[in-house]
Design a protein around this motif. Sequence first.
Motif, PDB file in Angstrom:
ATOM      1  N   ILE A 160      44.444  33.555  43.674  1.00 55.77           N
ATOM      2  CA  ILE A 160      43.398  33.447  44.699  1.00 55.77           C
ATOM      3  C   ILE A 160      42.638  34.760  44.821  1.00 55.77           C
ATOM      4  N   PHE A 161      43.396  35.857  44.869  1.00 55.05           N
ATOM      5  CA  PHE A 161      42.824  37.185  45.098  1.00 55.05           C
ATOM      6  C   PHE A 161      41.900  37.599  43.951  1.00 55.05           C
TER       7      PHE A 161
ATOM      8  N   THR B 229      38.596  35.915  54.528  1.00 47.07           N
ATOM      9  CA  THR B 229      39.423  35.696  55.714  1.00 47.07           C
ATOM     10  C   THR B 229      40.810  35.195  55.321  1.00 47.07           C
ATOM     11  N   SER B 230      40.850  34.254  54.412  1.00 48.25           N
ATOM     12  CA  SER B 230      42.129  33.689  53.978  1.00 48.25           C
ATOM     13  C   SER B 230      42.987  34.705  53.238  1.00 48.25           C
ATOM     14  N   ILE B 231      42.394  35.445  52.343  1.00 50.72           N
ATOM     15  CA  ILE B 231      43.153  36.360  51.484  1.00 50.72           C
ATOM     16  C   ILE B 231      43.955  37.355  52.296  1.00 50.72           C
ATOM     17  N   TYR B 232      43.313  38.042  53.213  1.00 55.21           N
ATOM     18  CA  TYR B 232      44.023  39.100  53.932  1.00 55.21           C
ATOM     19  C   TYR B 232      44.952  38.555  55.007  1.00 55.21           C
TER      20      TYR B 232
ATOM     21  N   GLN C  88      30.031  32.694  38.485  1.00 60.06           N
ATOM     22  CA  GLN C  88      30.554  32.385  39.822  1.00 60.06           C
ATOM     23  C   GLN C  88      31.199  30.996  39.862  1.00 60.06           C
ATOM     24  N   ILE C  89      30.570  30.027  39.256  1.00 58.75           N
ATOM     25  CA  ILE C  89      31.089  28.656  39.275  1.00 58.75           C
ATOM     26  C   ILE C  89      32.492  28.604  38.682  1.00 58.75           C
ATOM     27  N   VAL C  90      32.689  29.245  37.545  1.00 59.00           N
ATOM     28  CA  VAL C  90      34.001  29.246  36.888  1.00 59.00           C
ATOM     29  C   VAL C  90      35.041  29.940  37.764  1.00 59.00           C
ATOM     30  N   LEU C  91      34.698  31.099  38.303  1.00 56.25           N
ATOM     31  CA  LEU C  91      35.638  31.858  39.133  1.00 56.25           C
ATOM     32  C   LEU C  91      35.987  31.107  40.416  1.00 56.25           C
ATOM     33  N   LEU C  92      35.014  30.446  41.002  1.00 59.10           N
ATOM     34  CA  LEU C  92      35.252  29.687  42.232  1.00 59.10           C
ATOM     35  C   LEU C  92      36.150  28.478  41.977  1.00 59.10           C
ATOM     36  N   ALA C  93      35.967  27.820  40.854  1.00 56.26           N
ATOM     37  CA  ALA C  93      36.817  26.674  40.521  1.00 56.26           C
ATOM     38  C   ALA C  93      38.279  27.110  40.397  1.00 56.26           C
ATOM     39  N   LEU C  94      38.506  28.259  39.783  1.00 61.06           N
ATOM     40  CA  LEU C  94      39.868  28.774  39.643  1.00 61.06           C
ATOM     41  C   LEU C  94      40.442  29.178  41.006  1.00 61.06           C
TER      42      LEU C  94
END
Length: 491
Positions: free
Chosen positions: A239-240, A344-347, A424-430
């Motif tokens: 996620i990070f 917000t979620s990560i931290y 961005q699309i690829v990174l967001l999907a992951l």
Amino acid sequence: MTKNEGKNTLWNRASYGFADIYGGGAFVVISTFYTVFLTKALGMPTAMAGTIPLIGKIWDAVTDPLMGNIADRTSSKLGAKRFWMLVGSIISALTFVIMWIPYTAGGSVTGQYIFYVLMYMLFSTGFTIVMVPYNGLLPDMIDDYTVRARFSSARMIFSAFGAIIAGLIPTIMIRDNTNKSQYLTVSVLFAVIFLVAILLTVLGTWEKQKEVNKTSVKETFTQSFTVFKSHSFRLFIGIFIFGQAAADFITGLAVYYIDDVLNAYGGGNFTKLMGVILISQFIGMILFGPIMARTSKKFPILFGTPFRMVATLAMLFFSYEGAPFVVILALSFVIGLSMAGVSTSIYAILSDLVDVDELITSMSRPGICSGMATFTRKIAAGLSSATIGVLLSMVGYNETLANTGMRQAASTQRGIALIYVFAQIVLLALTLLFAFVFPVTKKEFDIVRKEVARRKGEDSSKITPEEIKVCEKVTGFSYDKLWNRDNAVKI
């Protein structure tokens, strides 16, 4: 324990959040302008400039786990984490400035490159001294899952505020992106802002007094990698890395997208774009905080990321000179809101992973856990910067044209637009995939905390079969292998 422990006032939460003006702002300035400074102001080739942050992250493979070990081993009346934040505040301010000193190395590109690699490494060390202890501070302040979420939400609001000022002030002050001195002036201003923000957190927070972790330096690097034994931590890293890398591609390519694709850097358009993204992030931080407290800490990612993917894809149809800028701003507003959900979620999630790790190892290792998380953040930024540099080179970006203020070829402009959207699309999907399978919500967290209390002899209840399954799911260990120091010191 200090008399302040357990308080949940607005001032307590604000005090905890101040330092992330630095955490959230420093990388916005760097990811937005550092490669631009090196390529447009100094004329360094993009492929070389893009690798400088990545080399700094390789250096972090040494400094981040080492700083986590030092923080866990330190005993101080001020509190170990806050003591090192105090020390790091001055170092961070100085090292942030030296990154932006104009240096030509007598016309030697290699000499110039080596200089800025070393300067970046010094900055990265200063960042480590502050942020590794800071990322490990909340578990030593608060035990409750929901209260931690509120503190984390407050931190993210200040992070977003830091990102806003770091994203907007430089765009106003750097009117000519080939002018070296304007970058240095910006760095001095932000060094002062970051110093004050860190000091406010040091003064306004507290730490529980606890037994010092006597991990040897030799064990430090082994322990740093054993945090990855946790199933939850591995998913969190996914996620990070991908969530933050997606954000870095926006800030890292924003100048190139506005200047070279839209030909709209002048007239305050770049400031408008960054302002919309950053202000919408600030709004998102405020909105997602209460939502997260009522749902789960991964919900903002699951809810916001699909909207961002759609808005990002839509940008492709408006990536040309003369495109209606108001549409680009509207899409950027949606993107900024969704970016807030990821941050917000990560931290918020990070502070809970210390408890999962303790159940696995029988050791409280907030410093080492935060050290590896900080290292992960830097790796994401470094890889993003290096990838951006390589991709720009692949689409024919000409640094000589950039240094003289001329536009790139039409094929290069189109290439930049495609990178801006599809990376961005690829990174967001992951990111979405890893968030979907992440197993810790409030229910699982409470079970983990209860089991840790049992192991310490603080809870006499008997574990149920359902609780055993939860412990095994979040840790990735069979129940009989938990609470074992060997899990921390053996790969």
